[in-house]
Design an enzyme around this catalytic site. Structure first.
Site, PDB file in Angstrom:
ATOM      1  N   TYR A   1      34.644  39.590  46.280  1.00 49.13           N
ATOM      2  CA  TYR A   1      35.390  39.876  47.498  1.00 49.13           C
ATOM      3  C   TYR A   1      34.509  39.655  48.724  1.00 49.13           C
ATOM      4  O   TYR A   1      33.549  40.389  48.959  1.00 49.13           O
ATOM      5  CB  TYR A   1      35.912  41.306  47.501  1.00 49.13           C
TER       6      TYR A   1
ATOM      7  N   HIS B   1      35.707  40.786  35.512  1.00 51.38           N
ATOM      8  CA  HIS B   1      36.813  40.473  36.415  1.00 51.38           C
ATOM      9  C   HIS B   1      37.850  39.564  35.759  1.00 51.38           C
ATOM     10  O   HIS B   1      39.056  39.743  35.929  1.00 51.38           O
ATOM     11  CB  HIS B   1      36.252  39.815  37.679  1.00 51.38           C
TER      12      HIS B   1
ATOM     13  N   PRO C   1      49.961  47.382  43.152  1.00 56.24           N
ATOM     14  CA  PRO C   1      51.151  48.122  42.719  1.00 56.24           C
ATOM     15  C   PRO C   1      52.307  48.014  43.713  1.00 56.24           C
ATOM     16  O   PRO C   1      53.427  48.394  43.383  1.00 56.24           O
ATOM     17  CB  PRO C   1      50.641  49.565  42.613  1.00 56.24           C
TER      18      PRO C   1
ATOM     19  N   ARG D   1      51.507  43.138  46.484  1.00 61.87           N
ATOM     20  CA  ARG D   1      50.772  42.564  47.617  1.00 61.87           C
ATOM     21  C   ARG D   1      51.471  42.875  48.942  1.00 61.87           C
ATOM     22  O   ARG D   1      51.510  42.056  49.861  1.00 61.87           O
ATOM     23  CB  ARG D   1      50.563  41.062  47.415  1.00 61.87           C
ATOM     24  N   GLY D   2      52.003  44.093  48.996  1.00 56.69           N
ATOM     25  CA  GLY D   2      52.653  44.579  50.209  1.00 56.69           C
ATOM     26  C   GLY D   2      54.125  44.248  50.309  1.00 56.69           C
ATOM     27  O   GLY D   2      54.847  44.838  51.116  1.00 56.69           O
TER      28      GLY D   2
END
Length: 328
Positions: A57, A124, A204, A207-208
């Site tokens: 990230y 990951h 959850p 992604r908005g």
């Protein structure tokens, strides 16, 4: 708001909702370190203990940011980070799970985080070229050396999870799980429960999208990853918005936001489920945490699932290239 309750991921006790930190450095436009650190401090003040990051990230920026935010408060935090993406941003994806890379990645993460151990260390993505036994064996050596406390996998398939757990206990599986991504439910979630592995859903809130705040990709930063995701593409977007509209009606009837309804649905998947919604803003952090208090009856859950049936979600969750890096 009262302190956040706790849940167990295997033998690891964490807040019942964690904070996904990716968006503070990666994927959703420009970073704002001061805003992000204020949100991280607010999360700790409210009782959130699980902070989730990864070396990928922001090319290490996110781990450095988390390290600055938790300095002086290390004993309040369950630090989770991930390794596996060995390419730089903008380069072709390269996944590495060989033992030498596991050790190298861990040392780099410890340095960026400014800590002497990682509480939960995930692979990951699974490296298809390296037996999972080698990868987890190297991760287990980090546990023996005191550099890592618990092991996790991300986006791993059922067979891989079982083989990994035979080498060293896996504490948590982190994968996408929401009303519009339910791939875990048929095989992987039951296996994790058989083995005593906790479940950590990322994204959850889709992604908005499941908050109802997005009706198009217009207004998103040019670097926002959602611009290239199939579910936000023309045609798919309109079909998915119709589903969100139904969720909005159910949320209004319960007196909660659409995002809180969708997040509460994930929280109700089980006491071994700890979602990690991401945000850079204190306002949305507090809104997300309030979903912990939303009670859903069996009738509520049925109505929510009827409004958002998995088979009616339009578009795949990743593009074709990204899907090749998900272990099945």
């Amino acid at each position: 708001m009262t302190d956040v309750p706790t849940r167990n991921l295997g033998s690891l006790t964490v807040s019942a909702q964690g904070l996904g930190c990716m968006g503070m450095s990666h994927g959703y436009g420009a970073s704002d370190d001061a805003q992000s650190i204020a949100t991280l401090h607010r999360a700790l003040d409210l009782g959130v203990t699980l902070l989730d990051t990864a070396d990928f990230y922001g090319a290490g920026h996110n781990e450095e940011l988390i390290g600055r935010a938790v300095a002086g408060r290390r004993d309040e935090v369950v630090l989770a980070t991930k390794f596996g993406f060995a390419n730089r941003l903008g380069e072709p994806t390269l996944i590495r799970g060989d033992a030498a890379y596991v050790r190298q990645a861990c040392e780099a993460s410890l340095r960026r985080l400014g800590v002497d151990h990682i509480d939960l260390y995930y692979q990951h993505r699974v490296d298809p070229q390296v037996p999972i036994e080698e990868t987890v064996g190297a991760m287990a050596e980090l546990v023996q050396a005191g550099k890592v406390r618990h092991l996790g996998l991300s986006e791993a398939g059922a067979a891989t999870v079982r083989r990994a757990h035979a080498v060293h206990p896996i504490t948590a599986l982190q994968s996408e799980w929401s009303l519009w991504t339910r791939d875990l439910e048929a095989e992987i979630a039951p296996l994790c429960r058989e083995l005593g592995i906790g479940l950590v859903p990322f994204s959850p809130l889709g992604r908005g999208f499941l908050t109802g705040r997005y009706s198009s990709v217009e207004g998103l930063a040019e670097t926002d990853i959602r611009r290239s995701q199939p579910r936000f593409a023309d045609g798919n977007l309109e079909r998915n918005l119709a589903i969100v509209a139904k969720l909005e009606e159910l949320a209004a009837a319960k007196g909660v936001t659409t995002g809180q309804l969708a997040l509460a649905w994930v929280q109700h998947r089980g006491d071994d489920v700890v979602p990690i919604p991401g945000t850079r803003r204190q306002r949305y952090l507090e809104e997300n945490l309030a979903a912990l208090a939303v009670e859903l009856s069996p009738a509520d859950l049925a109505a929510i699932e009827a409004a958002a049936p998995a088979e009616q979600i339009a578009g795949t969750r990743y593009d074709a290239t990204s899907l090749t890096f998900v272990d099945n």
